[in-house]
Design a protein around this motif. Sequence first.
Motif, PDB file in Angstrom:
ATOM      1  N   LYS A   1     -15.765   1.924  -0.154  1.00 39.55           N
ATOM      2  CA  LYS A   1     -15.782   3.193  -0.954  1.00 39.55           C
ATOM      3  C   LYS A   1     -15.953   2.835  -2.411  1.00 39.55           C
ATOM      4  CE  LYS A   1     -12.864   5.541   2.331  1.00 39.55           C
ATOM      5  NZ  LYS A   1     -12.891   7.213   2.370  1.00 39.55           N
ATOM      6  N   VAL A   2     -15.589   1.815  -2.903  1.00 36.96           N
ATOM      7  CA  VAL A   2     -15.650   1.592  -4.282  1.00 36.96           C
ATOM      8  C   VAL A   2     -16.671   0.377  -4.652  1.00 36.96           C
ATOM      9  CG1 VAL A   2     -14.488   0.987  -6.359  1.00 36.96           C
ATOM     10  CG2 VAL A   2     -13.570   2.522  -4.851  1.00 36.96           C
TER      11      VAL A   2
ATOM     12  N   ALA B   1      -5.410   2.287  -1.809  1.00 39.66           N
ATOM     13  CA  ALA B   1      -6.487   2.050  -0.911  1.00 39.66           C
ATOM     14  C   ALA B   1      -6.409   0.758  -0.267  1.00 39.66           C
ATOM     15  CB  ALA B   1      -7.964   2.061  -1.675  1.00 39.66           C
ATOM     16  N   THR B   2      -6.727   0.718   1.049  1.00 40.21           N
ATOM     17  CA  THR B   2      -6.723  -0.714   1.534  1.00 40.21           C
ATOM     18  C   THR B   2      -7.624  -1.767   1.051  1.00 40.21           C
ATOM     19  OG1 THR B   2      -8.028   0.055   3.305  1.00 40.21           O
ATOM     20  CG2 THR B   2      -5.922   0.256   3.641  1.00 40.21           C
TER      21      THR B   2
ATOM     22  N   LEU C   1     -12.541  -2.148 -11.658  1.00 38.40           N
ATOM     23  CA  LEU C   1     -12.504  -0.829 -10.735  1.00 38.40           C
ATOM     24  C   LEU C   1     -11.980  -1.172  -9.429  1.00 38.40           C
ATOM     25  CD1 LEU C   1     -14.680   1.177 -11.670  1.00 38.40           C
ATOM     26  CD2 LEU C   1     -16.263   0.148 -10.259  1.00 38.40           C
TER      27      LEU C   1
ATOM     28  N   PHE D   1     -14.563   5.731 -10.756  1.00 40.92           N
ATOM     29  CA  PHE D   1     -15.261   5.107  -9.768  1.00 40.92           C
ATOM     30  C   PHE D   1     -16.765   5.573  -9.944  1.00 40.92           C
ATOM     31  CE2 PHE D   1     -11.053   5.649  -7.291  1.00 40.92           C
ATOM     32  CZ  PHE D   1     -10.756   4.410  -7.492  1.00 40.92           C
TER      33      PHE D   1
ATOM     34  N   ILE E   1       0.696  -1.234  -0.143  1.00 42.20           N
ATOM     35  CA  ILE E   1       0.095   0.037  -0.094  1.00 42.20           C
ATOM     36  C   ILE E   1       0.847   1.221   0.053  1.00 42.20           C
ATOM     37  CG2 ILE E   1      -1.561   1.381   1.296  1.00 42.20           C
ATOM     38  CD1 ILE E   1      -2.980  -1.245   1.983  1.00 42.20           C
TER      39      ILE E   1
ATOM     40  N   GLN F   1     -11.112  -0.103   2.364  1.00 43.56           N
ATOM     41  CA  GLN F   1     -11.385   1.171   1.910  1.00 43.56           C
ATOM     42  C   GLN F   1     -12.165   0.720   0.587  1.00 43.56           C
ATOM     43  OE1 GLN F   1      -7.585   3.076   2.152  1.00 43.56           O
ATOM     44  NE2 GLN F   1      -8.255   4.497   3.657  1.00 43.56           N
ATOM     45  N   THR F   2     -11.540  -0.074  -0.236  1.00 43.51           N
ATOM     46  CA  THR F   2     -11.920  -0.464  -1.783  1.00 43.51           C
ATOM     47  C   THR F   2     -13.303  -1.127  -1.639  1.00 43.51           C
ATOM     48  OG1 THR F   2      -9.716  -1.014  -2.273  1.00 43.51           O
ATOM     49  CG2 THR F   2     -11.330  -2.035  -3.682  1.00 43.51           C
TER      50      THR F   2
ATOM     51  N   LYS G   1     -18.467   7.536  -8.732  1.00 41.60           N
ATOM     52  CA  LYS G   1     -18.633   8.671  -7.802  1.00 41.60           C
ATOM     53  C   LYS G   1     -18.677   9.927  -8.727  1.00 41.60           C
ATOM     54  CE  LYS G   1     -15.786   6.610  -4.225  1.00 41.60           C
ATOM     55  NZ  LYS G   1     -16.669   6.530  -3.103  1.00 41.60           N
TER      56      LYS G   1
ATOM     57  N   GLU H   1      -9.034  -2.577  -8.989  1.00 39.88           N
ATOM     58  CA  GLU H   1      -7.581  -2.242  -9.389  1.00 39.88           C
ATOM     59  C   GLU H   1      -7.176  -0.982  -9.282  1.00 39.88           C
ATOM     60  OE1 GLU H   1      -6.184  -4.185 -12.923  1.00 39.88           O
ATOM     61  OE2 GLU H   1      -6.094  -5.971 -11.943  1.00 39.88           O
TER      62      GLU H   1
ATOM     63  N   VAL I   1      -8.411   8.255   0.993  1.00 36.75           N
ATOM     64  CA  VAL I   1      -7.689   7.304   1.422  1.00 36.75           C
ATOM     65  C   VAL I   1      -6.492   7.233   2.165  1.00 36.75           C
ATOM     66  CG1 VAL I   1      -8.809   5.537  -0.434  1.00 36.75           C
ATOM     67  CG2 VAL I   1      -6.306   6.465  -0.480  1.00 36.75           C
TER      68      VAL I   1
ATOM     69  N   TYR J   1     -10.431  10.961  -4.069  1.00 35.16           N
ATOM     70  CA  TYR J   1     -10.151   9.517  -3.802  1.00 35.16           C
ATOM     71  C   TYR J   1      -8.972   9.056  -3.108  1.00 35.16           C
ATOM     72  CZ  TYR J   1     -10.857   4.546  -3.196  1.00 35.16           C
ATOM     73  OH  TYR J   1     -10.984   3.153  -2.618  1.00 35.16           O
TER      74      TYR J   1
ATOM     75  N   SER K   1      -8.682   1.248  -7.494  1.00 37.39           N
ATOM     76  CA  SER K   1      -9.090   1.850  -6.189  1.00 37.39           C
ATOM     77  C   SER K   1      -7.560   1.300  -5.379  1.00 37.39           C
ATOM     78  CB  SER K   1      -9.850   1.023  -5.405  1.00 37.39           C
ATOM     79  OG  SER K   1      -9.908   1.478  -4.018  1.00 37.39           O
ATOM     80  N   TYR K   2      -6.920   0.035  -5.531  1.00 37.55           N
ATOM     81  CA  TYR K   2      -5.716  -0.398  -4.828  1.00 37.55           C
ATOM     82  C   TYR K   2      -4.670   0.370  -5.610  1.00 37.55           C
ATOM     83  CZ  TYR K   2      -8.183  -4.540  -3.045  1.00 37.55           C
ATOM     84  OH  TYR K   2      -8.678  -5.301  -2.170  1.00 37.55           O
TER      85      TYR K   2
END
Lengths: 275, 308
Positions: B208-209, B200-201, B191, A121, A105, B204-205, A123, B193, A135, A131, B195-196
């Motif tokens: 939030k997604v 993001a953890t 989607l 996303f 991460i 969170q993914t 959103k 991927e 995070v 975003y 986020s990651y």
Amino acid sequence: MLKPVTLVTPVTASAPGDDVAPVLKAEVKALDFYYGSFHALKGVNMPVYDRKVTSLIGPSGCGKSTLLRCFNRMHDLYPGNRYAGGGIVLQPDNTNLLSDDVDPIEVRMRISMVFQKPNPFPKTIFENVAYSLRVRGMRNKSELEDRVQSALKGAALWNEVKDRLGELGANLSGGQQQRLCIARALASDPELILFDEPTSALDPIATASIEELVMELKERVSILIVTHNMQQAARISDYAGYMYMGELIEFGVTDQIFIKPQKKATEDYITGRFG
Amino acid sequence: MTISLPVTVSPRLSKKASRHLKERFIEFLLFGAAAISVFTTVAIVYVLVKESWNFFQHVPLSDFLFDTQWTPLFDDAHYGIMVLLSGTLTSSAVALVIAIPLGTIIAIYLSEFASFRVREIAKPFLELLGGVPTIVYGYFALTLLTPVLQILFPDLPGFSLLSAGLVMGIMIIPYVSSLSEDAMRAVPMSLREGSYAMGATRFQTAVKVVMPAATSGIASAYILGISRAVGETMILAVAAGMQPNLTFNPTEPGATITSYIVQVALGDLPHGSIGYQTIFAAGLTLMLMTLVFNLIGAWLRKKYREVY
Ligand SMILES: Nc1ncnc2c1ncn2[C@@H]1O[C@H](COP(=O)(O)OP(=O)(O)OP(=O)(O)O)[C@@H](O)[C@H]1O
Ligand SMILES: [Mg+2]
């Protein structure tokens, strides 16, 4: 903090256009990678220079995306994928970012990515860009607004969307969506951005604007880009690597790769005599 | 070089008649199958409306809606549906307070966190939970849960909306979790991927997604859960005590629309009497409620369709 390891190599290649030696941002060293039992990357060695555009070219299935996705540890998401030797040494930490005790991460917070197909996303435009900041725990509204605005400006999208930040990202056109994804990747000030064929789903005009953008971005961030489009690689990249069957066949200054390739295989591919 | 035609195509174009006839027949069969369900629905609505119409000839609608007593079998008969409605809403609320959070958490876990092996083991158990006959849940509430609750709350009566509602919640969990999980798993990997790749953890993914992208499916799951709760009968008939009771306090016993209907349907009231017709008015109320939930569900699905 990424912990230091002992892999170190001196900088060798010379910079295109100017006499100042390029600074290393990351270096792939003797990297092997497996999808299950399939040996997808075989002993790859390659530098990525700071605030330069480096392109990866090669026929379909040669491992370009696989190599790119090692940089942000995307392969960690799927069981069976295995980094099997060597590594990618990130500078200035001088640390192998593939090492087991490095948090993926944290790697992704510093090395961002833009995908082949725009994937905004579900959103609003604003929240898409915010975003990566959210995070990281950013809550301050005015700070978020400032960062979102400057990321959208950086992605040359601000003028088109400044009055519709509350709309869904999916309402934008394909090219705008891709620039939204670039803004999203930019918002958190990454050191390196990975692009995996970012224009292959776009029309020529949208492609031209993304190319222009990539060249502007290298003022502030290192760029590694996979492309199938030879002209694109020639136009926008400072360095280029030619891959074939999981190996990096040749790497060098883009002009040299395109005008005077050292290897016959590279020349055949570039001149279209491949296969 | 000669052009050879595939064997199944005759060299000359024939009249479309025979193929046409066959397709007509298939179409007719398919239409018939669809028509049966439409016909059944129409017939049910017809009976409900007709019998309710007779009922409302004797009982003014205003009494039905605003009276605070439900005593159709007494000499001094009152027909305040509110009383049954309060039981239905209270027990459903208890059930949903259990089923929606737990069902959602289970769905997130199974879709985003669990390994393939864990998922393959856990899912059949969940499905089993949904397949247990509700009468068994009813007795579970009455003979096991209620005594346990009485240790915690000594004043709790032997029959309560709380005990029935809690067990009903457990029964509904698999409906909520399985549909929500399907919706979340259908969210494209690209989607996640994305986020990651932003750092993001997993959590969170997921929250939030993936969940926002699966909103329409998750909403459908919730609506199904609500419909199950409102329509559930046996658990309430067994464990909630069938006394009509205008209350929103789950620790009291109460009757719901459904448990009242079984009670009357199993009793020996003469067909055609007003007392008997109450069950059609109650049934119509239940159907209108379910219809409203389905409309809300359809609206949500439309609003959040194809967000990815
Ligand atoms: N998840 C996977 N599991 C197994 N093999 C894979 C997987 N992903 C890719 N491969 C294989 O690894 C090799 C390299 O794939 P990769 O996607 O890196 O190619 P590429 O150079 O990006 O090709 P393209 O230009 O078509 O995108 C291919 O032979 C591919 O079949
Ligand atoms: Mg690829």
